[in-house]
Design a protein around this motif. Structure first.
Motif, PDB file in Angstrom:
ATOM      1  N   ALA A 148       0.849  -1.199   0.000  1.00  0.00           N
ATOM      2  CA  ALA A 148       0.000   0.000   0.000  1.00  0.00           C
ATOM      3  C   ALA A 148       0.877   1.238   0.000  1.00  0.00           C
ATOM      4  O   ALA A 148       1.947   1.250   0.627  1.00  0.00           O
ATOM      5  CB  ALA A 148      -0.926   0.013   1.222  1.00  0.00           C
ATOM      6  N   TYR A 182       3.682  -9.032  -7.588  1.00  0.00           N
ATOM      7  CA  TYR A 182       2.559  -8.161  -7.232  1.00  0.00           C
ATOM      8  C   TYR A 182       1.414  -9.012  -6.671  1.00  0.00           C
ATOM      9  O   TYR A 182       0.830  -9.808  -7.392  1.00  0.00           O
ATOM     10  CB  TYR A 182       2.140  -7.371  -8.477  1.00  0.00           C
ATOM     11  CG  TYR A 182       0.817  -6.655  -8.344  1.00  0.00           C
ATOM     12  CD1 TYR A 182       0.561  -5.775  -7.297  1.00  0.00           C
ATOM     13  CD2 TYR A 182      -0.173  -6.857  -9.289  1.00  0.00           C
ATOM     14  CE1 TYR A 182      -0.655  -5.128  -7.184  1.00  0.00           C
ATOM     15  CE2 TYR A 182      -1.397  -6.205  -9.195  1.00  0.00           C
ATOM     16  CZ  TYR A 182      -1.631  -5.350  -8.128  1.00  0.00           C
ATOM     17  OH  TYR A 182      -2.845  -4.723  -8.032  1.00  0.00           O
ATOM     18  N   TYR A 214       2.931   8.836  -3.646  1.00  0.00           N
ATOM     19  CA  TYR A 214       1.621   8.288  -3.982  1.00  0.00           C
ATOM     20  C   TYR A 214       0.623   9.453  -3.943  1.00  0.00           C
ATOM     21  O   TYR A 214       0.661  10.282  -3.031  1.00  0.00           O
ATOM     22  CB  TYR A 214       1.247   7.209  -2.955  1.00  0.00           C
ATOM     23  CG  TYR A 214       0.114   6.344  -3.409  1.00  0.00           C
ATOM     24  CD1 TYR A 214       0.366   5.173  -4.106  1.00  0.00           C
ATOM     25  CD2 TYR A 214      -1.203   6.705  -3.162  1.00  0.00           C
ATOM     26  CE1 TYR A 214      -0.685   4.384  -4.545  1.00  0.00           C
ATOM     27  CE2 TYR A 214      -2.243   5.933  -3.601  1.00  0.00           C
ATOM     28  CZ  TYR A 214      -1.987   4.771  -4.290  1.00  0.00           C
ATOM     29  OH  TYR A 214      -3.015   3.988  -4.727  1.00  0.00           O
ATOM     30  N   LEU A 246     -11.908   2.838   2.376  1.00  0.00           N
ATOM     31  CA  LEU A 246     -12.077   1.387   2.499  1.00  0.00           C
ATOM     32  C   LEU A 246     -12.954   1.046   3.690  1.00  0.00           C
ATOM     33  O   LEU A 246     -12.764   1.602   4.780  1.00  0.00           O
ATOM     34  CB  LEU A 246     -10.706   0.710   2.655  1.00  0.00           C
ATOM     35  CG  LEU A 246      -9.755   0.900   1.475  1.00  0.00           C
ATOM     36  CD1 LEU A 246      -8.349   0.431   1.829  1.00  0.00           C
ATOM     37  CD2 LEU A 246     -10.269   0.138   0.261  1.00  0.00           C
ATOM     38  N   ALA A 255     -12.991  -8.139   1.723  1.00  0.00           N
ATOM     39  CA  ALA A 255     -11.634  -8.722   1.684  1.00  0.00           C
ATOM     40  C   ALA A 255     -10.671  -7.762   1.000  1.00  0.00           C
ATOM     41  O   ALA A 255      -9.773  -8.173   0.269  1.00  0.00           O
ATOM     42  CB  ALA A 255     -11.664 -10.066   0.968  1.00  0.00           C
ATOM     43  N   GLY A 256     -10.850  -6.457   1.226  1.00  0.00           N
ATOM     44  CA  GLY A 256      -9.963  -5.468   0.590  1.00  0.00           C
ATOM     45  C   GLY A 256     -10.225  -5.440  -0.911  1.00  0.00           C
ATOM     46  O   GLY A 256     -11.325  -5.758  -1.374  1.00  0.00           O
ATOM     47  N   SER A 257      -9.200  -5.095  -1.681  1.00  0.00           N
ATOM     48  CA  SER A 257      -9.361  -5.067  -3.143  1.00  0.00           C
ATOM     49  C   SER A 257      -9.747  -6.461  -3.614  1.00  0.00           C
ATOM     50  O   SER A 257      -9.078  -7.436  -3.279  1.00  0.00           O
ATOM     51  CB  SER A 257      -8.046  -4.685  -3.823  1.00  0.00           C
ATOM     52  OG  SER A 257      -7.630  -3.409  -3.442  1.00  0.00           O
ATOM     53  N   PHE A 259     -10.006  -7.375  -6.880  1.00  0.00           N
ATOM     54  CA  PHE A 259      -9.260  -7.729  -8.097  1.00  0.00           C
ATOM     55  C   PHE A 259      -7.886  -7.075  -8.050  1.00  0.00           C
ATOM     56  O   PHE A 259      -7.705  -6.032  -7.422  1.00  0.00           O
ATOM     57  CB  PHE A 259     -10.000  -7.227  -9.347  1.00  0.00           C
ATOM     58  CG  PHE A 259     -11.376  -7.829  -9.515  1.00  0.00           C
ATOM     59  CD1 PHE A 259     -11.526  -9.118 -10.014  1.00  0.00           C
ATOM     60  CD2 PHE A 259     -12.509  -7.117  -9.167  1.00  0.00           C
ATOM     61  CE1 PHE A 259     -12.795  -9.679 -10.158  1.00  0.00           C
ATOM     62  CE2 PHE A 259     -13.777  -7.669  -9.314  1.00  0.00           C
ATOM     63  CZ  PHE A 259     -13.916  -8.955  -9.811  1.00  0.00           C
ATOM     64  N   VAL A 280      -7.269   5.772 -15.400  1.00  0.00           N
ATOM     65  CA  VAL A 280      -6.140   5.952 -14.469  1.00  0.00           C
ATOM     66  C   VAL A 280      -5.107   4.862 -14.765  1.00  0.00           C
ATOM     67  O   VAL A 280      -5.426   3.674 -14.736  1.00  0.00           O
ATOM     68  CB  VAL A 280      -6.607   5.869 -12.992  1.00  0.00           C
ATOM     69  CG1 VAL A 280      -5.417   6.007 -12.053  1.00  0.00           C
ATOM     70  CG2 VAL A 280      -7.644   6.947 -12.695  1.00  0.00           C
ATOM     71  N   TYR A 282      -0.642   3.727 -14.744  1.00  0.00           N
ATOM     72  CA  TYR A 282       0.697   3.967 -14.205  1.00  0.00           C
ATOM     73  C   TYR A 282       1.719   3.230 -15.082  1.00  0.00           C
ATOM     74  O   TYR A 282       1.752   1.992 -15.070  1.00  0.00           O
ATOM     75  CB  TYR A 282       0.828   3.425 -12.771  1.00  0.00           C
ATOM     76  CG  TYR A 282      -0.366   3.715 -11.878  1.00  0.00           C
ATOM     77  CD1 TYR A 282      -0.458   4.918 -11.178  1.00  0.00           C
ATOM     78  CD2 TYR A 282      -1.399   2.773 -11.720  1.00  0.00           C
ATOM     79  CE1 TYR A 282      -1.561   5.180 -10.347  1.00  0.00           C
ATOM     80  CE2 TYR A 282      -2.494   3.030 -10.901  1.00  0.00           C
ATOM     81  CZ  TYR A 282      -2.568   4.230 -10.219  1.00  0.00           C
ATOM     82  OH  TYR A 282      -3.645   4.491  -9.403  1.00  0.00           O
ATOM     83  N   GLY A 294     -10.159  -0.356 -10.079  1.00  0.00           N
ATOM     84  CA  GLY A 294     -11.284   0.360  -9.465  1.00  0.00           C
ATOM     85  C   GLY A 294     -11.894   1.344 -10.457  1.00  0.00           C
ATOM     86  O   GLY A 294     -13.119   1.485 -10.547  1.00  0.00           O
ATOM     87  N   TRP A 295     -11.014   2.025 -11.206  1.00  0.00           N
ATOM     88  CA  TRP A 295     -11.519   2.990 -12.195  1.00  0.00           C
ATOM     89  C   TRP A 295     -12.301   2.252 -13.299  1.00  0.00           C
ATOM     90  O   TRP A 295     -13.379   2.700 -13.713  1.00  0.00           O
ATOM     91  CB  TRP A 295     -10.351   3.781 -12.807  1.00  0.00           C
ATOM     92  CG  TRP A 295     -10.833   4.882 -13.705  1.00  0.00           C
ATOM     93  CD1 TRP A 295     -11.092   6.168 -13.341  1.00  0.00           C
ATOM     94  CD2 TRP A 295     -11.178   4.760 -15.093  1.00  0.00           C
ATOM     95  NE1 TRP A 295     -11.577   6.864 -14.425  1.00  0.00           N
ATOM     96  CE2 TRP A 295     -11.635   6.033 -15.510  1.00  0.00           C
ATOM     97  CE3 TRP A 295     -11.142   3.722 -16.010  1.00  0.00           C
ATOM     98  CZ2 TRP A 295     -12.052   6.279 -16.810  1.00  0.00           C
ATOM     99  CZ3 TRP A 295     -11.558   3.966 -17.318  1.00  0.00           C
ATOM    100  CH2 TRP A 295     -12.007   5.228 -17.709  1.00  0.00           C
ATOM    101  N   ASP A 298     -15.624   1.134 -11.923  1.00  0.00           N
ATOM    102  CA  ASP A 298     -16.435   2.341 -11.710  1.00  0.00           C
ATOM    103  C   ASP A 298     -16.982   2.842 -13.056  1.00  0.00           C
ATOM    104  O   ASP A 298     -18.171   3.173 -13.187  1.00  0.00           O
ATOM    105  CB  ASP A 298     -15.509   3.392 -11.068  1.00  0.00           C
ATOM    106  CG  ASP A 298     -16.251   4.524 -10.404  1.00  0.00           C
ATOM    107  OD1 ASP A 298     -17.492   4.518 -10.440  1.00  0.00           O
ATOM    108  OD2 ASP A 298     -15.583   5.429  -9.859  1.00  0.00           O
ATOM    109  N   LYS A 303     -20.514   0.885  -9.031  1.00  0.00           N
ATOM    110  CA  LYS A 303     -20.549   1.347  -7.622  1.00  0.00           C
ATOM    111  C   LYS A 303     -21.957   1.227  -7.058  1.00  0.00           C
ATOM    112  O   LYS A 303     -22.920   1.701  -7.668  1.00  0.00           O
ATOM    113  CB  LYS A 303     -20.109   2.800  -7.549  1.00  0.00           C
ATOM    114  CG  LYS A 303     -18.731   2.968  -6.992  1.00  0.00           C
ATOM    115  CD  LYS A 303     -18.396   4.429  -6.833  1.00  0.00           C
ATOM    116  CE  LYS A 303     -16.894   4.590  -6.691  1.00  0.00           C
ATOM    117  NZ  LYS A 303     -16.464   5.940  -6.981  1.00  0.00           N
ATOM    118  N   LEU A 318     -13.417  -1.184  -6.288  1.00  0.00           N
ATOM    119  CA  LEU A 318     -12.574  -2.391  -6.294  1.00  0.00           C
ATOM    120  C   LEU A 318     -12.874  -3.300  -5.098  1.00  0.00           C
ATOM    121  O   LEU A 318     -12.394  -4.425  -5.021  1.00  0.00           O
ATOM    122  CB  LEU A 318     -11.107  -1.950  -6.267  1.00  0.00           C
ATOM    123  CG  LEU A 318     -10.015  -2.952  -6.583  1.00  0.00           C
ATOM    124  CD1 LEU A 318     -10.324  -3.738  -7.844  1.00  0.00           C
ATOM    125  CD2 LEU A 318      -8.681  -2.245  -6.712  1.00  0.00           C
TER     126      LEU A 318
END
Ligand code: EPU
Length: 357
Positions: A148, A182, A214, A246, A255-257, A259, A280, A282, A294-295, A298, A303, A318
């Motif tokens: 994170a 990852y 970040y 979150l 369970a968090g993210s 995917f 979004v 990177y 998540g994007w 969404d 959502k 996510l």
């Protein structure tokens, strides 16, 4: 009814603890952060490496198929489990050594990760602050290579102790042997179900340097005007960002993210940007590009959508949540529908983070 794992005539020494107790028909709802209903036909708690070796040597349970359960923060139970559930409750935390270049800290696999992070920060052993509040246990952290706000577990990893569930041998594994990737490691690949992590050691580099950069943390720098936060400030910022986005599993099961963020080629990314300039993304060092799952979800309008008791979190697409009475089947149905819609619009296959059982 509980029954002892070792047979009465078993001559082997029992070590520090008593004989292992295998419990029958144990409800798992309180043992998974999604709060999903399922029953373990058999469950055993291990509190030391000696307990694990005793289990491996056991005539009845040694060869049984096993499911290793830590904090249950990365699992979706869709049915009762026939495997022997091994609940890891190995505790203890200590500072192993202090050198000019690092603090090395160690914790039992059953320790709660968020509490462990706080325990390191109080005396000033900084370096885990961006990994604050990640639900789960210390033993599960290397399995997922949790990460994170610019830091992954592998960046702070020293070594871990594990017991081979076939031979009963204790081993010490370094970072190379753990094959971190990852949200991935050897424990999700060839060592899955084979190796039970008992203790984890982390190396916290000195002098401590804040990891900024970040986007959400840069926003905090801009808001507060604090350009060189100390580790406690960074910890507070990360906690505030997580709490805003979150859901707390104690309040709303999750369970968090759900995917992983998918990685695509530069060409595929250009193609998506051509149609959706806001995507979004990177760029990575090898020329490929990571997209924010998540994007994508969404953008497909998910959502707040629901399937039975399962839903997509209102503030972070996510994260799938249990609105109270979800079954694992409903979570999986929702996840599949999301995968299909993201594939239909972007041609990208999302890969789930949690293990589906
Ligand atoms: N976004 C949207 N809509 C959404 C959700 C996200 O547009 O509904 C956009 C955000 O605005 C942001 C981007 O997508 O621009 C990325 O979102 P965010 O910063 O919240 O992070 P993430 O990529 O969704 C990852 C990790 C998290 C980790 C955070 C912070 C994965 C799968 N998830 O989330 O890890 O906490 O970065 O580093 O890599 C976890 O693994 O369980 C987890 C929570």
């Amino acid at each position: 009814m509980p029954f002892p794992c070792a047979s009465p005539e078993d001559p082997r020494p029992t070590g520090a603890g008593a004989a292992l107790i295998v419990e029958s028909r144990v409800g798992l709802r309180e043992f998974n952060t999604f709060g999903l209903p399922a029953v373990a036909q058999h469950l055993v708690r291990v509190r030391s490496a000696a307990d694990v070796r005793r289990l491996v040597d056991d005539r009845t349970w040694g060869r049984a198929s096993k499911f290793i359960l830590g904090g249950g923060s990365n699992v979706v139970f869709t049915r009762d489990t026939e495997s022997l559930v091994v609940k890891v409750e190995i505790m203890g935390r200590r500072l192993v050594e202090t050198t000019e270049t690092a603090w090395v800290v160690e914790a039992g696999a059953g320790e709660d990760w968020p509490e462990f992070v706080q325990w390191t920060l109080e005396p000033g052993w900084s370096g885990l602050e961006t990994l604050a509040l990640i639900p789960g246990t210390v033993g599960a952290a290397p399995v997922q290579n949790i990460g994170a706000y610019g830091v992954e577990l592998k960046d702070r990893f020293e070594s871990l102790d594990a017991v081979d569930l076939v031979t009963g041998r204790s081993v010490v594994l370094d970072a190379a042997a753990c094959r971190f990737g990852y949200r991935d490691s050897a424990f999700k690949q060839h060592l899955a179900g084979r190796s039970l992590i008992t203790r984890v050691r982390l190396r916290l580099p000195r002098p401590w340097q804040p990891v900024l950069g970040y986007l959400d943390l840069e926003r905090k720098v801009a808001e507060t005007g604090i350009t060189t936060p100390d580790s406690h400030t960074l910890f507070d910022w990360v906690c505030a960002i997580r709490r805003a986005k979150l859901p707390d599993p104690a309040v709303l099961g999750n369970a968090g993210s759900f995917f992983k963020n998918p990685v695509v080629s530069a060409e595929q990314c250009r193609d998506i940007i051509g149609r959706d300039p806001e995507v979004v993304h990177y760029p990575l060092q090898d020329g490929s590009v990571k997209l924010a799952a998540g994007w994508l979800i969404d953008a497909c309008g998910w959502k707040g959508k629901t399937v039975g008791g399962a839903g997509v979190h209102e503030r972070q697409a996510l994260v799938l949540v249990n609105r109270g009475d979800a079954s694992g089947g409903e979570v999986v149905t929702l996840a599949r529908a999301i995968q299909e819609s993201v594939y239909g619009r972007f041609g990208i296959r999302l890969e789930p983070e949690p293990v589906v059982l």
